[in-house]
Design an enzyme around this catalytic site. Structure first.
Site, short mmCIF file in Angstrom:
data_model
loop_
_atom_site.label_atom_id
_atom_site.label_comp_id
_atom_site.label_asym_id
_atom_site.label_seq_id
_atom_site.Cartn_x
_atom_site.Cartn_y
_atom_site.Cartn_z
N THR A 3 0.83 -1.21 0.00
CA THR A 3 0.00 0.00 0.00
C THR A 3 0.86 1.26 0.00
O THR A 3 0.35 2.37 0.10
CB THR A 3 -0.92 0.03 1.25
OG1 THR A 3 -0.10 -0.26 2.40
CG2 THR A 3 -2.03 -1.00 1.15
N LYS A 24 20.44 19.31 -3.76
CA LYS A 24 18.99 19.57 -3.85
C LYS A 24 18.74 21.07 -3.92
O LYS A 24 19.62 21.87 -3.55
CB LYS A 24 18.31 19.04 -2.58
CG LYS A 24 18.18 17.53 -2.56
CD LYS A 24 17.25 17.11 -1.43
CE LYS A 24 17.05 15.63 -1.44
NZ LYS A 24 16.32 15.13 -2.61
N ASP A 30 22.76 9.54 1.08
CA ASP A 30 21.60 9.32 0.23
C ASP A 30 21.98 9.18 -1.25
O ASP A 30 21.32 8.45 -1.99
CB ASP A 30 20.62 10.51 0.39
CG ASP A 30 19.25 10.24 -0.22
OD1 ASP A 30 18.73 9.13 -0.02
OD2 ASP A 30 18.71 11.13 -0.90
N LYS A 37 16.84 0.39 -1.24
CA LYS A 37 17.81 1.22 -0.53
C LYS A 37 17.06 2.03 0.53
O LYS A 37 15.86 2.23 0.37
CB LYS A 37 18.59 2.09 -1.49
CG LYS A 37 17.85 3.36 -1.95
CD LYS A 37 18.76 4.40 -2.49
CE LYS A 37 18.39 5.73 -1.92
NZ LYS A 37 18.80 6.93 -2.48
N LYS A 58 19.13 2.94 -15.20
CA LYS A 58 18.65 3.95 -16.16
C LYS A 58 19.25 3.67 -17.53
O LYS A 58 20.41 3.24 -17.64
CB LYS A 58 19.01 5.36 -15.68
CG LYS A 58 18.16 5.78 -14.50
CD LYS A 58 18.36 7.22 -14.16
CE LYS A 58 17.54 7.61 -12.95
NZ LYS A 58 16.11 7.65 -13.17
N HIS A 91 18.32 1.82 -8.11
CA HIS A 91 17.55 1.98 -9.35
C HIS A 91 18.26 2.87 -10.37
O HIS A 91 18.01 2.80 -11.56
CB HIS A 91 16.14 2.53 -9.05
CG HIS A 91 16.15 3.94 -8.52
ND1 HIS A 91 16.27 4.23 -7.20
CD2 HIS A 91 16.08 5.12 -9.16
CE1 HIS A 91 16.26 5.54 -7.04
NE2 HIS A 91 16.15 6.10 -8.20
N HIS A 150 24.40 5.99 -5.71
CA HIS A 150 24.27 6.37 -7.12
C HIS A 150 25.57 6.92 -7.72
O HIS A 150 26.01 6.50 -8.78
CB HIS A 150 23.17 7.43 -7.30
CG HIS A 150 21.86 7.04 -6.70
ND1 HIS A 150 21.41 5.75 -6.63
CD2 HIS A 150 20.89 7.80 -6.14
CE1 HIS A 150 20.22 5.72 -6.06
NE2 HIS A 150 19.88 6.96 -5.75
#
Ligand SMILES: NC(=O)c1ccc[n+]([C@@H]2O[C@H](COP(=O)([O-])OP(=O)(O)OC[C@H]3O[C@@H](n4cnc5c(N)ncnc54)[C@H](OP(=O)(O)O)[C@@H]3O)[C@@H](O)[C@H]2O)c1
Length: 491
Positions: free
Chosen positions: A22, A341, A246, A159, A193, A189, A251
């Site tokens: 969910t 960010k 993060d 992750k 790509k 993920h 990545h």
């Protein structure tokens, strides 16, 4: 004579079990990806999905929720009729992660689905908060679900895998007691790509690149993953994590390894991952000296006022770091990693700056050749060349040879999750992170974090939201490259 039974003689059916059915990830990514795999006929013939949530819901209600969320999040058109047939493979199952008896009920549900002479493949997907990873895996063992006779049982785990080397090791020890390394699929993920998978093709299938992909011809490599958004609703998670954990640990270091690795012996999962591990082992140790030459940490103005963020937080929302790979191919070539960010542009790209080999002066100094591998939002490759400007006077100009993958093809590239789910079903773990990769990347990022631990606030540079980041970024890049090349792009 009796024929030996080979694996192709075994009849199997595949059941995927999503914990966190969910949740946001399931609605936003997993179901749209499974639907695309279904309509493109990539799912195995006898595929079904048990989606686990703790709320009371009927399967019918759940399927309606999925229809609405897939309409909202799918990047491609959705057809109600095919979604209806797809959703018939899905069953909603109520289970509380903390309740052991619920796992016994899950075992019963799996047993009820048994069919004579058909072996089961089970794929357990943990789309849940990392706080539950260990508990769910241990319950798969105690409930005897792991002991259930099957063709294979695999675990996909989201992750973040730990918060540092110590916690990642603890988590790994716990899940390794229940699953073998070969059956654990740790997701990054980003690696799936389209353009990142294209790097191998670009490097190893083009003589013009492979022959110059080294310190003799390349002066720097820039890996940039920038976001326009701030932390939004993820403040609580992000404030304990920061950009180093993060983004850099997973990545950006993965992009670095894919760009820098030696050609693997084959494209098999372990050969590829062995080469990435060699890159991680060759990373120059991050020592806490001359820090300003190799690290910038930033925080956007207003971050401390974000929801669920400490008002005196020293969490970094931007990292720039200069990394060296001490091997024959890359000795002396700086790799700049930049992520942040709340910046002006959303972009992810790898930029290779070649050494300037100009011999003659044509009125202006020539720029180095640049190869941009654009990951998002545009997908493609741009090569910057020096050419003669048309005219009677010899003048030089810089031109771009552009391959725009995302404009060329009429379909959108598949989402990373389509590729990852399909690979996991097919037992291909090339794009999933092996434990030794994680160990080495955590060790590296832990050493960066501990280098500033005692005095982090004095290293933190403030930058305005919607800007290009702190002013110091400019002088930082100029110590080993000409520009931040991504800044020259118009978005
Ligand atoms: N969302 C993304 O785009 C994204 C992207 C990359 C990675 N991830 C990772 O994916 C994982 C899941 O993220 P998410 O955003 O989907 O989280 P989420 O929206 O908070 O969903 C968490 C799920 O876990 C269920 N849950 C929580 N406690 C439970 C319990 N005690 N018993 C049974 N179910 C329980 C929730 O059920 P209820 O709905 O009933 O509370 C929900 O289905 C995280 O590790 C995250 O880091 C997410």
């Amino acid at each position: 004579m009796k024929k030996d039974k080979t694996s192709t003689d075994i009849k199997t059916k595949t059941t995927m079990v999503i914990f966190g059915g969910t949740g946001d990830l399931t609605h936003r990514k997993l179901i749209p990806a499974l639907y695309q795999l279904y309509i493109n006929k990539y799912l195995p013939k006898d595929f079904s999905l048990i989606s686990i949530g703790r709320r009371d819901k009927t399967t019918e209600e759940y399927r309606n929720d999925l229809l609405a969320s897939t309409k909202r999040f799918s990047t491609r058109n959705l057809d109600d009729e095919s979604f209806d047939t797809f959703s018939r493979m899905i069953t909603y199952f109520r289970l509380d992660f903390d309740n052991e008896k619920d796992y016994d009920r899950l075992l019963e549900e799996l047993k009820e689905r048994d069919q004579k002479d058909i072996l089961d493949n089970y794929m357990f997907y943990l789309a849940v908060s990392p706080d539950y990873f260990t508990e769910i895996v241990e319950n798969l063992k105690t409930s005897k679900i792991r002991k259930k006779k099957s063709n294979w049982q695999r675990l996909i785990i989201e992750k973040p895998f730990g918060q540092d080397l110590e916690s990642a090791t603890k988590l790994n020890e716990a899940i390794s007691k229940v699953f073998d390394e070969k059956d654990i699929y740790r997701i990054d993920h980003y690696v799936a790509k389209e353009m990142i998978q294209n790097i191998n093709m670009l490097r190893f299938q083009n003589a013009i690149f492979e022959s110059i992909w080294n310190r003799n011809h390349i002066s720097s490599v820039q890996i940039t993953v920038l976001e326009k958004e701030g932390v939004g609703t993820r403040g609580g998670y992000y404030d304990d994590t920061g950009a180093l954990r993060d983004m850099v640990q997973n990545h950006l270091l993965q992009l670095l390894a894919i760009t820098a690795m030696e050609p693997p012996k084959t494209l098999d999962a372990d050969d590829v991952r062995n080469e990435k591990v060699k890159v991680f082992k060759a990373l120059r140790e991050f020592k806490d000296e001359h820090l300003s030459e190799k690290l910038i940490l930033g925080q956007y103005n207003g971050y401390q006022k974000e929801d669920k963020v400490d008002d005196a937080s020293t969490t970094e929302t931007l990292v720039a770091t200069k990394v060296y790979i001490d091997n024959k191919r890359w000795e002396g070539v700086p790799f700049y990693l930049l992520t942040g960010k709340a910046l002006k542009n959303k972009t992810a790209q790898i930029t290779i700056e070649f050494k300037n080999s100009s011999r003659y002066h044509y009125g202006a100094s020539s720029e180095p050749n640049i190869l941009e591998i654009k990951i998002q939002p545009d997908e493609g490759i741009t090569l910057h060349l020096n050419v003669k400007q048309p005219g009677v006077i010899d003048k030089m100009a810089m031109v771009e040879m552009d391959y725009c993958q995302s404009c060329l093809y009429l379909f959108n590239s598949p989402d990373s999750y389509e590729k990852l789910i399909l690979d996991a079903i097919n037992g291909d773990s090339t794009l999933f992170t092996r434990w030794d990769e994680l160990q080495l990347t955590w060790k590296y990022v832990d050493s960066i974090i501990s280098s500033v631990k005692d005095d982090k606030s004095s290293y933190l540079r403030c930058y305005e939201m919607g800007s290009d980041g702190p002013d110091e970024l400019k002088s930082f890049i100029q110590s080993g490259a000409k520009h931040w090349w991504y800044l020259n792009r118009e978005y």
